[in-house]
Write a protein that holds these residues in place. Structure first.
Motif: not given
Length: 831
Positions: A259-287
Motif C-alpha cells: 500500500t505505497v504510492d509514488a510518494g510512499l505514504f499516500g495510500e496510508g501505509i503509516i497509519e495502517s502499520l501503526i494500527h497493525a502493530w498495536h492490534n493485529l501483529l505479534l509484538p516485537r520480542q528481541i529475546s
C-alpha cells in the motif's frame, strides 16, 4: 395390482375466470391518463407517481408504458439532481428497478448517477448487469470501460507483468514463512497474489483484507480458481477497522503489503502499520525472535532532487504574458491545486505523479539526488514519531544551471535484507515518481554557485518537500512566498544591487489570495497557439458577418452574441468580447475564476457589460444552449469537444445538433469540424499497461483471466511523442466529425492503411485536427497542446509486412470512437 378404481379420472375441469374489479381498472386507467397529462405539462414528479401506481396495480401494462415510464423517470431524476435531492433520486431508481429489474436502460442510467456521485463500485455493478441483460448495449459498454479505469487502475497490469518485482516479493515472503512466520495478513490484497505466495510458501493461516468491493470480489475469484478458496480468508474491510478475535482469530506473525504510492505514504501505509502493530501483529520480542511479528516491506529509503522541466512548469504555473491578444498581467497569482508547504493545507494536494522518463521535452537535474528520509516499518515507535519529527533542512549544491520547476522523489523499498525494489526514474518499474511543483520562482534561474534549501517533513503522514530558499553570494533569497520578477541580471547590471532590490521587495506584504486552476486548465491557459488560432477564427467570422449585414443593408454595428460552454476555466468568451460589438456569455462558474476574468477584462479595456457569467452548472442541454434573448440567436457557440485524456466528449454530436438550431444566419459552431488521425504502431508498453500478458501463470498463479475482464480497449492520457513504440505506417485520416453539417456525418468508415515497416500492430494511437473555422486548425498532437492522446489497443496483435494493406473499420456511436483492424487481401494499385 392396484385397484383400477383408485386411478384418477381425467375429466375436463372448468377454468375459473378472473373476476374483473371495475374500481381497480378505473383507478389504473385514470392513473395512466393522469400520468400522460402530467407528462404533457412537464410535471414529471407527479407523472412518475401515477405510473408507479398504475404499473404496480396492473403489471400487464408494463411493456406498453415502458418507454414513457423511462422518459418520466429520467426527467424527474434530472430535476431531483438539480435540487440536490440525491436520496430521493436513488429512491426513485430503486422503485423503478422493482418494476423493471432487468431493464438495461434504467440500470445503465442509475449507474451513471452512482458514478457521478463517486460510488464507483456500485456503478460498475449496474453497468455490468446492464451488459449481461444486453451484451450489445453500447452505452453500458462504454460506461463500463470508463468505470473500469477507476476500479482497476492500469498499474495493476504493469505490476503483474513485472516479473522482477513479483519474484522479489515472493522470495522475501518465502524466506519469512520458512523462518517461522506461520500466520500472515495481506493488507490491501488486490488480486490476492501476496497472500497466495504466503500460502504456497507453507503458512498455516493466511488472512487478507481489501477495501475496494471490486478488488475484493476479484481476489475471491482468483483465490478460489487457484484451489485456495478455503485456505485464505479474504475480508472486505479496511485494515484499520479489523480487530482480534472478531475479524481474525489471532495476532499474525507477518504482515505483507504494498500500500505505497509514488510518494510512499499516500495510500496510508503509516497509519495502517501503526494500527497493525498495536492490534493485529505479534509484538516485537528481541529475546524470543520466533514469537516476534514483522512486516514486508521492512522499510524504505527516499531520494529526491531538484529539476527543470518545461512540461511540469506549464501544468502548474502561468508561463506566458499574453494569449489571444489579451495581456495576462492582471491575472494575479494562478496556480495548480498541487502545492506543498511545510504547513499542511487540506485544499491542496502536496504532490502529483509523473513518469519522468516519458515527459515530453524531458527534464534536467539541477542537483544531485539526496537521501530525504529513511523509515523502518518494523519499528512502531519510529512510525508513531514520524509526524512529529522536526523539519529536516537540507542545503543542496546546484550542479546544473536552470529554472527550478519542481522537486522529484522516488524510493527504494527494502523487502528484507536481500531483496529491494527501486522506483527511480531510470528504472523499468510500474511506479511513477512523485512531483512537488514550485510555484514562486518565475523567471528565476539557479546558478552553479548557488545552494538550494529544501525542507522535508511528514506532519500529516504525507511526505512533504518544499524548496524554501536559495543561498547566493552569501545572501539568502526566500522562495516560499510570492516573489517579484527575479530575472537574471543583464551584462550591465550589478548582481548585488539586483539581489538587494529583490530582497527589499520580498519584505512587502503580498496578497496571499490566489486562484486555483486544474493542471489541464493551467496548461490550456499557457497554450498560446490555441488562443491565437481562436482569435483569428472569431475575427474572421465577425468580419464576414459584418460584411453580410452591410450587403443586406442591416445595422453593421449590431451586437454579436457569443456563448462559450467550455468545461472549466476558459478565456474564449473574453477573447471574443475583445473584438468589440460583442456580448459574450461565459460558462466559468467558480467565483475566484470569474474575478480573474473580470480583472482581465478591465485591464484589457473590455467593457464590463460585454461579459456575462450565465451558466450555473445545469446539465440539461436544453437549459445550457438557450437564446441570448427572445428575439436573438447566437452568432457563435464554442463547444468543448475533446477531453484532456484524448477522448471525444460524450454527447458532443447531440449538443452540436441542438446548437445548430440556435445560430443566426451565417453563425458558426467552434470548432466546425474535427478530423481524427491515427497511425499503426507496435508498442509492448501499451500491451503491458492494458492487460496481463502471456500464457504463463503469474508466479504459478492463474490471475490473468480474472483481472483481464477489466481490460479496456482504449488507453487514455497518452503522450505519443514519448511512447515507446515502433511506427508501422504513416499517419492517416480515420474519421471526420462535422459539427456544422449533419448530412456530412456517418457512423462507420473503412480506411485502408499501408504498412511501411514489418512488425506487429498492437495499437492505433489517435489524435485530432480541430478546425475552428474554415482552414484555421489546431492539433491535439502539438508540442504545446494541453490535450493528451489516446490509443486503441488491439485484443490480438496483427502481424504485418512492409507493403501490406490493413483495413481499419472506424465506428462512431454517441461520440465514442472504436477501431478494429484486419489485413486486407484485396489488390491495390501501386503508389
Amino acid at each position: 395390482m392396484p385397484n383400477a378404481s383408485t386411478k384418477p379420472k381425467h375429466g375436463r375441469r372448468t377454468r375459473r375466470r378472473h373476476r374483473e374489479d371495475p374500481a381497480r381498472n378505473e383507478l389504473v386507467s385514470s392513473s395512466l391518463e393522469s400520468a400522460q397529462q402530467c407528462l404533457f405539462n412537464q410535471d414529471y414528479g407527479t407523472a412518475f407517481v401515477h405510473y408507479l401506481l398504475a404499473l404496480n396495480l396492473a403489471p400487464v401494462f408494463k411493456d406498453f408504458a415502458r418507454d414513457s415510464f423511462r422518459f418520466t423517470l429520467f426527467k424527474w431524476a434530472e430535476e431531483l439532481d438539480s435540487l440536490g435531492r440525491i436520496q430521493d433520486l436513488f429512491s426513485c431508481y430503486e422503485q423503478a428497478l422493482e418494476l423493471f429489474p432487468d431493464d438495461e436502460v434504467i440500470l445503465n442510467s442509475m449507474g451513471e448517477h452512482l458514478f457521478r456521485m463517486g460510488f464507483r463500485d456500485e456503478a460498475a455493478g449496474h453497468f455490468h448487469k446492464a451488459l449481461k441483460m444486453r451484451p450489445d448495449y453500447p452505452e453500458a459498454r462504454e460506461n463500463f470501460y470508463r468505470v473500469a479505469n477507476w476500479l482497476v487502475e492500469r498499474w495493476h497490469f504493469l505490476m503483474l507483468n513485472d516479473r522482477g518485482r513479483n519474484q522479489k516479493y515472493q522470495k522475501a515472503i518465502h524466506r519469512a514463512v520458512q523462518s517461522g512466520c506461520s500466520t500472515v495478513l495481506d493488507i490491501g490484497t488486490g488480486t490476492g497474489i501476496l497472500g497466495m505466495c504466503a500460502k504456497k510458501a507453507g503458512a498455516a493461516h493466511v488472512y487478507a483484507c481489501e477495501l475496494s468491493k471490486t478488488m475484493y470480489e476479484l481476489a475471491c475469484e482468483v483465490v478460489s480458481a487457484n484451489g485456495l478458496g478455503g485456505k485464505i480468508n479474504i475480508i472486505h474491510m479496511k485494515s484499520l477497522e479489523m480487530e482480534v478475535p472478531r475479524d481474525i482469530p489471532e495476532r499474525v506473525s507477518l504482515v505483507v503489503t504494498e500500500t505505497v504510492d509514488a510518494g510512499l505514504f499516500g495510500e496510508g501505509i503509516i497509519e495502517s502499520l501503526i494500527h497493525a502493530w498495536h492490534n493485529l501483529l505479534l509484538p516485537r520480542q528481541i529475546s524470543e525472535p520466533s514469537a516476534t511479528g514483522r512486516v514486508i516491506p521492512a522499510g524504505a529509503t527516499v531520494f529526491a532532487m531538484a529539476l527543470e522541466c518545461p512540461e511540469i512548469r506549464r501544468h502548474h504555473r502561468l508561463c506566458v504574458s499574453s494569449v489571444g491578444g489579451l495581456s495576462l498581467a492582471a491575472c494575479g497569482d494562478l496556480r495548480s491545486p498541487v502545492s506543498c508547504s511545510s504547513v499542511p493545507d487540506d485544499s491542496m494536494e502536496p504532490y502529483t505523479t509523473e513518469r519522468l522518463s516519458r515527459l515530453p521535452g524531458g527534464y534536467t537535474a539541477l542537483t544531485q539526488p539526496f537521501t530525504a528520509l529513511n523509515i523502518d516499518f518494523n519499528n512502531v515507535q519510529e512510525l508513531e514519531g514520524l509526524t512529529s519529527r522536526p523539519v529536516q533542512r537540507v542545503w543542496l549544491p546546484v550542479t546544473q544551471e536552470g529554472g527550478l520547476d519542481a522537486l522529484a522523489i522516488w524510493f527504494q523499498l527494502h523487502l528484507d535484507q536481500d531483496n529491494s525494489l527501486s522506483t527511480g526514474p531510470e528504472e523499468d518499474t510500474c511506479w511513477e515518481q512523485a512531483i512537488y511543483p514550485v510555484h514562486t520562482t518565475k523567471d528565476f534561474a539557479l546558478k552553479l554557485e548557488d545552494k538550494l534549501l529544501v525542507e522535508v517533513s511528514c506532519r500529516d503522514a504525507y511526505l512533504r518537500l518544499c524548496s524554501v530558499a536559495v543561498l547566493r553570494d552569501g545572501q539568502e533569497i526566500r522562495l516560499d512566498k510570492p516573489a517579484p520578477d527575479l530575472t537574471d541580471p543583464g551584462p550591465n547590471q550589478n548582481p548585488e544591487a539586483q539581489l538587494c532590490s529583490a530582497l527589499a521587495s520580498l519584505q512587502t506584504d503580498h496578497d496571499k489570495d490566489f486562484c486555483v486552476l486544474e493542471c489541464a486548465e493551467m496548461a490550456l491557459l499557457n497554450n498560446e497557439e490555441y488562443h491565437r488560432s481562436f482569435q483569428n477564427a472569431v475575427t474572421k467570422l465577425f468580419s464576414q458577418l459584418k460584411l453580410a449585414n452591410q450587403n443586406k443593408r442591416q445595422n453593421s454595428s449590431e451586437l454579436f452574441y457569443v456563448l462559450d460552454v467550455s468545461e472549466g476555466f476558459s478565456l474564449l468568451s473574453l477573447i471574443a468580447a475583445s473584438q468589440g460589438h460583442v456580448k459574450a456569455y461565459s460558462s466559468v462558474e467558480k467565483n475566484k475564476q470569474q474575478e480573474v476574468l473580470k480583472r482581465l477584462a478591465r485591464s484589457n479595456n473590455i467593457p464590463e457589460e460585454s461579459l456575462e457569467f450565465w451558466l450555473n452548472g445545469t446539465e440539461d442541454d436544453q437549459g445550457v444552449l438557450q437564446r441570448p434573448s427572445t428575439e436573438k440567436l447566437w452568432s457563435a457557440i464554442m463547444l468543448d469537444c475533446v477531453e484532456t485524456c484524448g477522448l471525444v466528449r460524450q454527447k458532443l454530436m447531440d449538443k452540436a445538433s441542438l446548437a445548430r438550431c440556435l445560430l443566426e444566419e451565417g453563425g458558426r459552431i467552434f470548432p466546425e469540424r474535427i478530423v481524427v488521425h491515427g497511425m499503426l504502431v507496435e508498442s509492448d508498453m501499451l500491451l503491458l499497461e492494458s492487460a496481463v500478458q502471456g500464457q504463463e501463470p503469474t508466479l504459478g498463479f492463474n490471475i490473468a483471466p480474472f483481472i483481464n475482464q477489466f481490460t479496456v480497449p482504449v488507453h487514455v492520457f497518452l503522450d505519443f511523442s514519448t511512447l515507446e513504440c515502433k511506427h508501422l505506417s504513416e499517419s492517416v485520416e480515420l474519421f471526420v466529425l462535422d459539427l456544422m453539417d449533419t448530412s456530412a456525418n456517418y457512423t462507420t468508415r473503412q480506411v485502408k492503411v499501408r504498412a511501411t515497416h514489418t512488425g506487429r500492430v498492437t495499437a492505433i494511437p489517435f489524435w485530432y485536427h480541430i478546425f475552428l473555422y474554415e482552414d484555421i486548425c489546431v492539433s491535439t498532437l502539438s508540442q504545446h497542446s494541453h490535450w493528451k492522446q489516446a490509443a486503441v489497443v488491439l485484443q490480438e496483435p496483427l502481424e504485418v509486412r512492409a507493403g501490406d494493406w490493413i483495413c481499419l473499420t472506424v465506428n462512431l456511436h454517441k461520440s465514442t470512437i472504436t477501431i478494429s483492424a484486419q489485413t486486407d487481401s484485396q489488390p491495390h494499385p501501386m503508389d
